[in-house]
Design an enzyme around this catalytic site. Structure first.
Site, PDB file in Angstrom:
ATOM      1  N   HIS A   6      -7.992   8.264  -0.077  1.00  0.00           N
ATOM      2  CA  HIS A   6      -7.829   7.356   1.054  1.00  0.00           C
ATOM      3  C   HIS A   6      -8.910   7.589   2.107  1.00  0.00           C
ATOM      4  CE1 HIS A   6      -5.634   4.991   4.193  1.00  0.00           C
ATOM      5  NE2 HIS A   6      -5.136   4.377   3.127  1.00  0.00           N
TER       6      HIS A   6
ATOM      7  N   HIS B  10       3.627  -1.969   3.780  1.00  0.00           N
ATOM      8  CA  HIS B  10       3.527  -0.554   3.421  1.00  0.00           C
ATOM      9  C   HIS B  10       4.873  -0.054   2.902  1.00  0.00           C
ATOM     10  CE1 HIS B  10      -0.142  -0.907   5.814  1.00  0.00           C
ATOM     11  NE2 HIS B  10      -0.556   0.168   5.190  1.00  0.00           N
TER      12      HIS B  10
ATOM     13  N   ASP C 187       0.854  -1.181   0.000  1.00  0.00           N
ATOM     14  CA  ASP C 187       0.000   0.000   0.000  1.00  0.00           C
ATOM     15  C   ASP C 187       0.893   1.234   0.000  1.00  0.00           C
ATOM     16  OD1 ASP C 187      -2.123  -1.685   0.055  1.00  0.00           O
ATOM     17  OD2 ASP C 187      -2.902  -1.046   2.015  1.00  0.00           O
TER      18      ASP C 187
ATOM     19  N   HIS D  64      -6.064   2.265  -4.785  1.00  0.00           N
ATOM     20  CA  HIS D  64      -6.255   2.409  -3.339  1.00  0.00           C
ATOM     21  C   HIS D  64      -7.095   3.657  -3.029  1.00  0.00           C
ATOM     22  CE1 HIS D  64      -5.469   1.042   0.635  1.00  0.00           C
ATOM     23  NE2 HIS D  64      -4.552   1.921   0.976  1.00  0.00           N
TER      24      HIS D  64
END
Length: 286
Positions: free
Chosen positions: A159, A254, A104, A155
């Site tokens: 966010h 991440h 991510d 994504h």
């Protein structure tokens, strides 16, 4: 039988032809509780619907996992077969030692290049789920992801907690803005893979993503690597990521993590020594 039973209760709650409220109130409270519990149990248990004997989250939820013995696949807070009806996945089937690397990318802080270097050294494909800020601030790194043969997924642009977006047009715009900017930067089409920010979702989210042509990917292995003020040590990270790896794992890491950038080469080596190979989400769907 029910009529007789009610009559008997009524007779016991009367005194001189009138209701004896000292006796009646506790009984009525008990009956009301039974009614409410029965109704709740029939509809949901802890916000989970029973469909064909398998649970699927009804309300807004955070994706969560339950781990058993070392090396075994975890359970999700919704079953794999029910999630698959919405093109949503968190772990591969079977016992083949293949894992799927996903990252991510919320923002760039100097660690993604090191991760890409390690992936290239091990010829390990990955999927990077990017947000709008990453595309805007690190277009050259996004281009390298494509040039190195990696997959880039969606994504969302801002966010947000997407489970709070019930409007289809708003949901669609969050995804469309990412795919549009990605194409402007790379000249390529964004892969139709979606990851809900923070793992927050609802059935409505899964349905809207499916209708837009996306497959939703959660994960079956992750650890606390996103806190920049409290990064895990190398030893801690390697222990968790190696002890919990399992066949078909979709691994969430991440790219912002300094620890991940520093251990990636060693981590990939350890997984390879354990007999694992690295697959693509494209292969997962096949």
């Amino acid at each position: 039988m029910k009529t007789i039973y009610v009559k008997k209760i009524g007779q016991k709650l009367t005194k001189g032809g009138k209701v004896d409220w000292k006796k009646a109130v506790p009984v009525f409270a008990f009956l009301a509780a039974c009614f409410l519990f029965g109704r709740a149990a029939a509809e949901t248990i802890g916000g989970v619907m029973e469909t064909s004997g398998e649970p699927l989250i009804l309300k807004t939820e955070n994706w969560g996992l339950g781990f058993g013995k070392e090396g075994q696949k975890p359970t999700g807070n919704a079953s794999a077969s029910e999630m698959a009806k919405y093109n949503a996945y968190f772990c591969g089937e079977g016992e083949e030692k293949v894992l799927y690397l996903t990252f991510d990318c919320g923002y760039e802080n100097g660690n993604t290049q090191a991760i890409l270097d390690a992936l290239k050294k091990h010829n390990a494909p990955a999927t990077f789920f990017v947000v709008g800020h990453f595309l805007e601030s690190a277009p050259d790194i996004v281009k390298r992801m494509v040039e190195d043969g990696h997959t880039v997924g969606n994504h969302t642009y801002h966010h947000f907690d997407m489970s709070k977006l019930s409007d289809r047009n708003s949901f669609k715009k969050e995804l469309d803005d990412v795919s549009t900017l990605f194409k402007e930067i790379t000249g390529s089409e964004l892969s139709m893979y979606y990851r809900p920010p923070q793992g927050k979702y609802s059935i409505n989210n899964l349905m809207m993503a499916q209708e837009l042509g996306y497959s939703t990917f959660f994960w079956s292995l992750a650890y606390v690597d996103w806190n920049q003020d409290d990064q895990p040590s190398h030893e801690e990270a390697l222990k968790k990521l190696c002890s919990r790896i399992h066949p078909g794992a979709i691994v969430l890491l991440h790219s912002t993590s300094k620890t991940n950038g520093e251990i990636m080469d060693e981590l990939l080596t350890k997984w390879e020594e354990m007999g694992y190979t690295f697959g693509r989400l494209e292969d997962f769907l096949k």
